[in-house]
Design an enzyme around this catalytic site. Structure first.
Site, short mmCIF file in Angstrom:
data_model
loop_
_atom_site.label_atom_id
_atom_site.label_comp_id
_atom_site.label_asym_id
_atom_site.label_seq_id
_atom_site.Cartn_x
_atom_site.Cartn_y
_atom_site.Cartn_z
CD GLU A 332 -2.92 -0.86 2.46
OE1 GLU A 332 -3.94 -1.56 2.50
OE2 GLU A 332 -2.61 -0.06 3.37
CB CYS A 333 0.53 4.33 0.26
SG CYS A 333 0.66 6.12 0.06
N GLY A 334 3.27 3.76 0.30
CA GLY A 334 4.73 3.72 0.39
C GLY A 334 5.30 2.37 0.03
N GLY A 435 -1.06 -0.63 -4.76
CA GLY A 435 -1.71 0.61 -5.17
C GLY A 435 -1.66 1.63 -4.06
#
Length: 455
Positions: A332-334, A435
């Site tokens: 996720e993200c990072g 994502g």
């Protein structure tokens, strides 16, 4: 179960609710067993709560989660504690929409039937404070605004002016104030406060804050309010049905200064299904834990530690080899950024990352896709069949520029001021799903159940 509780709310972001909450948690933790909560999709403030109390702070979010789930998670995590302190988000009435209280501090406070302490930034203010307190306390008759604490107060005499004004025009009780003192202010950067794991001298700063508040805040009065019959009303809810898998699953979770954005209830949910959690550090460990079934890399600040991540080539190769062999992974993200070829910061500096996703991450001056959104699976994936939906949150200052052909997995949409925005996000490569959206699995059990069942 009767649980003493308080919600600490602000008139707006920056009013001082986090300062008040942290000081109060520090004071109460010396005397009793305290459970803290944070309203909204925040990872940084909860890290401070956890640091102070030694208990994992939990998120309560009325956009991401149903009311029944909020009551369940509150009771589950408050069990055995002496008092629960809930920090609000933004201003008291700010949430997902401008015309109702969805996602707001006010909404969660009403779900919990909890009294609200309003934090007001009183710098350069006197009688006007009464108008603010009166407006906030009367705006929603179903809300229990029971007290006020003033922040950034210059002196005892200044507080007496504020207190007299509020008592003259309202029935709201002043519980004290926090001094306007730079020594008790915590440093910030682009996504909010600098996380607790990065701050040197944090103990000393928190001790100073608590010592100051102990002289200016009526802590015993706040505890009495938290324990009144109205405050300790029993919350009625249905406990969710969770059936363990009947087999062992080993989950490796990236956790260090670079990656620490997790909903702790997500990790508890994995355990409830029968998984064992094994933390590791992409910054310091040489390779992934052995015999892992699932790799979970959450958000954080990989851009801040991109050189250290680059220098740990052994870990990057370990992750790359395992993902290419088909290890199941959620990033996720990072975590998504870390799996790309490289990260580029705002100054044009670059650092090599895992290289599993052919593309690069670039930091941006402005926030991207900030806020709540609705996610729909555009195609079948590890999270389930196409069309499955879940509520999510995005909060990042980077973009990923893909250099390989990939079908984007998530159909995203949000409605703001009557206007709908649509975009696509996320991807799955082999057994890796990644994502920018942050997902609270209690929002839709089907997502995590499908993932665990296919491992």
């Amino acid at each position: 179960m009767s649980i003493p509780k308080l919600v600490i709310a602000g008139t707006h972001s920056g009013a001082g609710k986090t300062t008040v909450t942290m000081g109060l948690l520090k004071l109460l933790s010396k005397r009793m067993n305290v459970q803290s909560f944070k309203i909204g999709p925040d990872y940084i403030d909860p890290s401070f709560h956890t640091y102070i109390t030694g208990e994992k702070c939990r998120n309560l979010d009325s956009f991401l989660l149903e009311e029944n789930t909020i009551k369940y998670l509150f009771n589950k995590n408050s069990k055995g504690k002496d008092v629960s302190i809930v920090e609000g988000v933004m201003g008291l009435f700010d949430g997902a929409k401008p015309d109702n209280d969805l996602g707001s501090t006010a909404h969660v406070a009403k779900i919990l039937k909890a009294p609200v302490i309003l934090v007001v930034d009183a710098k350069a203010m006197a009688r006007s404070s009464a108008a603010i307190v009166k407006g906030y306390s009367e705006f929603d008759s179903d809300l229990q605004v029971q007290g006020v604490i003033f922040n950034r107060v210059s002196s005892e005499a200044h507080y007496e002016l504020l207190k007299a004004a509020v008592e003259a025009y309202t029935d709201i009780k002043p519980f004290g104030y926090v001094k306007n003192d730079a020594a008790i202010t915590l440093p910030s950067r682009h996504l909010g406060l600098i996380p607790s794991v990065e701050q040197e001298g944090l103990n000393e700063r928190l001790d100073l804050l608590a010592s100051s508040m102990e002289r200016t805040i009526d802590v015993d009065g706040l505890l009495e309010l938290a324990a009144t019959p109205d405050s300790t009303q029993e919350l009625h809810y249905l406990e969710p049905s969770i059936t363990p898998l009947g087999r062992k699953i080993k989950v490796a979770v990236a956790f260090d200064e670079a990656f620490n954005f997790y909903y702790w209830d997500n990790l508890d949910l994995l355990r409830a299904y029968g998984a064992s959690i094994h933390f590791f550090s992409p910054l310091r460990d040489q390779m992934l834990p052995e015999d892992v079934d699932l790799l979970y890399i959450g958000g954080g600040f990989p851009e801040v530690y991109m050189k250290e991540l680059e220098n740990n080539r052994s870990m990057r190769l370990s992750i790359l080899e395992n993902l290419e062999r088909g290890l199941y992974c959620i990033a996720e993200c990072g975590g998504y950024m870390y799996l790309t070829n490289e990260i580029e910061d705002l100054d044009g500096n670059k650092a090599s990352m895992v290289g599993f996703i052919n593309g690069k991450s670039k930091m941006t001056e402005r926030l991207q896709r900030f806020g709540y959104a609705n996610l729909e699976l555009a195609d079948s994936s590890l999270y389930g069949i196409a069309g499955r939906k879940i509520k999510v949150h995005e909060f990042h200052r980077s973009i990923v520029e893909l250099e390989e052909e990939k079908d984007l997995l998530f159909n995203m949409n949000k409605i703001r001021n009557g206007r709908e925005s649509k975009w696509q996000s996320g991807m799955q490569k082999y057994h890796t799903l990644c994502g920018y959206p942050h997902i609270h699995w209690y929002s839709n059990f089907e997502f995590i159940e499908n993932l665990l069942n296919v491992i």
